[in-house]
Design a protein around this motif. Structure first.
Motif, PDB file in Angstrom:
ATOM      1  N   ASP A 166       0.829  -1.205   0.000  1.00 34.78           N
ATOM      2  CA  ASP A 166       0.000   0.000   0.000  1.00 34.78           C
ATOM      3  C   ASP A 166       0.863   1.253   0.000  1.00 34.78           C
ATOM      4  N   ASP A 167       0.365   2.312  -0.644  1.00 31.78           N
ATOM      5  CA  ASP A 167       0.962   3.625  -0.499  1.00 31.78           C
ATOM      6  C   ASP A 167       0.605   4.157   0.890  1.00 31.78           C
ATOM      7  N   PRO A 168       1.384   5.125   1.393  1.00 30.80           N
ATOM      8  CA  PRO A 168       1.040   5.693   2.706  1.00 30.80           C
ATOM      9  C   PRO A 168      -0.388   6.231   2.717  1.00 30.80           C
ATOM     10  N   TYR A 169      -1.120   5.913   3.782  1.00 21.40           N
ATOM     11  CA  TYR A 169      -2.486   6.405   3.892  1.00 21.40           C
ATOM     12  C   TYR A 169      -2.489   7.709   4.698  1.00 21.40           C
ATOM     13  N   LYS A 170      -3.611   8.403   4.652  1.00 21.77           N
ATOM     14  CA  LYS A 170      -3.688   9.702   5.313  1.00 21.77           C
ATOM     15  C   LYS A 170      -3.562   9.529   6.819  1.00 21.77           C
ATOM     16  N   VAL A 171      -2.541  10.177   7.384  1.00 14.97           N
ATOM     17  CA  VAL A 171      -2.270  10.039   8.813  1.00 14.97           C
ATOM     18  C   VAL A 171      -2.441  11.391   9.503  1.00 14.97           C
ATOM     19  N   ASP A 172      -2.425  11.368  10.828  1.00 17.60           N
ATOM     20  CA  ASP A 172      -2.520  12.588  11.613  1.00 17.60           C
ATOM     21  C   ASP A 172      -1.310  13.469  11.314  1.00 17.60           C
ATOM     22  N   LEU A 173      -1.566  14.639  10.765  1.00 21.01           N
ATOM     23  CA  LEU A 173      -0.496  15.516  10.303  1.00 21.01           C
ATOM     24  C   LEU A 173       0.372  16.024  11.455  1.00 21.01           C
ATOM     25  N   ILE A 174      -0.257  16.475  12.528  1.00 21.60           N
ATOM     26  CA  ILE A 174       0.504  17.029  13.656  1.00 21.60           C
ATOM     27  C   ILE A 174       1.416  15.967  14.255  1.00 21.60           C
ATOM     28  N   GLY A 175       0.870  14.783  14.497  1.00 21.45           N
ATOM     29  CA  GLY A 175       1.662  13.703  15.081  1.00 21.45           C
ATOM     30  C   GLY A 175       2.837  13.311  14.206  1.00 21.45           C
ATOM     31  N   PHE A 176       2.598  13.209  12.887  1.00 19.61           N
ATOM     32  CA  PHE A 176       3.668  12.818  11.973  1.00 19.61           C
ATOM     33  C   PHE A 176       4.768  13.872  11.937  1.00 19.61           C
ATOM     34  N   MET A 177       4.389  15.136  11.827  1.00 17.70           N
ATOM     35  CA  MET A 177       5.394  16.201  11.719  1.00 17.70           C
ATOM     36  C   MET A 177       6.193  16.344  13.012  1.00 17.70           C
ATOM     37  N   GLU A 178       5.568  16.189  14.154  1.00 21.89           N
ATOM     38  CA  GLU A 178       6.286  16.299  15.422  1.00 21.89           C
ATOM     39  C   GLU A 178       7.330  15.187  15.572  1.00 21.89           C
ATOM     40  N   LYS A 179       7.098  14.050  14.934  1.00 24.54           N
ATOM     41  CA  LYS A 179       8.043  12.929  15.019  1.00 24.54           C
ATOM     42  C   LYS A 179       9.134  12.994  13.952  1.00 24.54           C
ATOM     43  N   ASN A 180       8.864  13.654  12.817  1.00 23.92           N
ATOM     44  CA  ASN A 180       9.754  13.527  11.659  1.00 23.92           C
ATOM     45  C   ASN A 180      10.296  14.846  11.115  1.00 23.92           C
ATOM     46  N   TYR A 181      10.152  15.926  11.863  1.00 24.50           N
ATOM     47  CA  TYR A 181      10.571  17.231  11.333  1.00 24.50           C
ATOM     48  C   TYR A 181      12.083  17.335  11.118  1.00 24.50           C
ATOM     49  N   MET A 182      12.877  16.487  11.796  1.00 24.36           N
ATOM     50  CA  MET A 182      14.333  16.612  11.705  1.00 24.36           C
ATOM     51  C   MET A 182      14.919  16.023  10.418  1.00 24.36           C
ATOM     52  N   PHE A 183      14.071  15.437   9.577  1.00 26.04           N
ATOM     53  CA  PHE A 183      14.558  14.850   8.331  1.00 26.04           C
ATOM     54  C   PHE A 183      14.406  15.844   7.189  1.00 26.04           C
ATOM     55  N   ASN A 184      15.505  16.106   6.514  1.00 22.83           N
ATOM     56  CA  ASN A 184      15.545  17.135   5.481  1.00 22.83           C
ATOM     57  C   ASN A 184      15.027  16.579   4.156  1.00 22.83           C
ATOM     58  N   MET A 185      13.707  16.584   4.018  1.00 25.10           N
ATOM     59  CA  MET A 185      13.058  16.070   2.816  1.00 25.10           C
ATOM     60  C   MET A 185      12.325  17.188   2.104  1.00 25.10           C
ATOM     61  N   PRO A 186      12.100  17.059   0.809  1.00 23.82           N
ATOM     62  CA  PRO A 186      11.256  18.037   0.113  1.00 23.82           C
ATOM     63  C   PRO A 186       9.845  18.039   0.714  1.00 23.82           C
TER      64      PRO A 186
END
Length: 273
Positions: A166-186
Motif C-alpha cells: 500500500d501507499d502511505p495512507y492519510k495520517v494525523d499531520l501534527i503527530g507525523f510532523m512532530e516525530k519527523n521534522y528533523m529529516f531534510n526532505m522536500p
C-alpha cells in the motif's frame, strides 16, 4: 569524497565510501537488505538511533524517513552489500503465498546480525563483483528469492513489512510532523508520507500550525539542535547533521540569527556549567 558502487543488477550492489564520512537524508522507495563488510553507519529515525558495523545485517523498510551517516572505521572503508527488495520482486514472490502476518503501518528496522544463513547468502555474491561477465538474470532472481525466504524463516513477522504494497495512507499531520521534522526532505515527500497531495498538505499544515511548513521546520530543527548541544553535549557538527541541516555554515548562520549566539557558544558553555 570517493564513492564506488558496483552493480550486479539494479537491485544488487557493492557500495564503498573511502572518505571520512557521508551523510544523506533518505526515504527509501524500496526495502533494503544491507550486510556490513567494514565501516560503520549511524541511522537516525524518529523512534530510535541505530549503529551498525562489520558483520551486521539489517533490513530498512521503505517509506521511513532517516538520516544516514556512513563512516570508515579502523582504517577500512565503509563497505556494504545491498539488496533492493523492490515492490515488483516482492509481488512476484508473494503472489502464491497466503500471508497471515498483520500488516504494520509504521515498521521498524529489523536486525539479523551475524546470522550464518544470511551471511552465507550475501557473502556468496562477493566473487561476482570481480567478474567481467554479466551477472545472469536467473541467478539474480534466485539470490533475491533466497534472501527473502531466509528472512521469512528467521522472522515470521517480516511478512508484515515485505507483503505490504500500500501507499502511505492519510495520517494525523501534527503527530507525523512532530516525530519527523528533523529529516531534510522536500515538502512534496512530507505530503506523500502523510497521504496528501502537495496542495492538501500545505492547506492542512496551515490549518494545524498557522504558519508555512518551511518556517515551522526551520524553527523546530534549530530548537532540537540547541537541546542536542546544550543537554546531550553533541558537537555542533553532529547536531547540524542530526537535525536536518545541509552544512555547518548554513546551520551556524541560521542558529545565530534565531538565538542571537552561535552553536559553538552553547557547546562551550555546556562544559562550564
Amino acid at each position: 569524497m570517493e564513492h564506488v558502487s558496483k552493480h550486479l543488477t539494479p537491485e544488487i550492489k557493492l557500495s564503498c565510501y573511502e572518505d571520512k564520512f557521508f551523510k544523506s537524508e533518505i526515504v527509501f522507495d524500496q526495502h533494503m537488505l544491507v550486510w556490513f563488510i567494514s565501516g560503520e553507519t549511524k541511522i537516525v529515525q524518529a523512534e530510535a538511533t541505530h549503529r551498525f558495523q562489520t558483520g551486521d545485517i539489517f533490513l530498512i523498510p521503505r517509506n521511513k524517513p532517516a538520516t544516514i551517516i556512513n563512516y570508515p572505521k579502523d582504517g577500512l572503508p565503509h563497505k556494504t552489500v545491498v539488496m533492493l527488495l523492490t515492490t515488483q520482486i516482492l509481488r512476484d514472490f508473494y503472489k502464491h503465498i497466503d500471508v497471515k502476518a498483520k500488516i504494520t503501518a509504521v515498521p521498524k528496522i529489523r536486525s539479523f546480525t551475524h546470522h550464518p544463513l544470511l551471511e552465507s547468502c550475501l557473502a556468496s555474491l562477493i566473487p561476482y563483483f570481480e567478474m567481467k561477465e554479466p551477472f545472469p538474470d536467473y541467478l539474480a532472481s534466485l539470490k533475491l528469492t533466497e534472501a527473502i525466504s531466509i528472512l521469512r524463516t528467521l522472522d515470521p513477522e517480516v511478512d508484515s513489512i515485505l507483503a505490504n504494497f500500500d501507499d502511505p495512507y492519510k495520517v494525523d499531520l501534527i503527530g507525523f510532523m512532530e516525530k519527523n521534522y528533523m529529516f531534510n526532505m522536500p515538502i512534496e515527500k512530507f505530503g506523500y508520507l502523510t497521504g496528501r497531495s502537495l496542495t492538501t498538505f500545505k492547506r492542512d499544515f496551515k490549518r494545524a500550525f498557522n504558519t508555512t511548513p518551511q518556517k515551522w521546520l526551520t524553527q523546530k530543527r534549530l530548537e532540537l539542535a540547541h537541546f542536542q548541544i546544550a543537554e546531550r553535549k553533541l558537537k555542533p557538527l553532529e547536531a547540524c547533521y542530526e537535525t536536518g541541516f545541509e552544512n555547518l555554515s548554513h546551520f551556524s548562520f541560521a542558529f545565530k540569527k534565531h538565538f542571537g549566539y552561535t552553536p559553538t557558544d552553547v557547546f562551550s558553555k555546556s562544559f562550564h556549567v
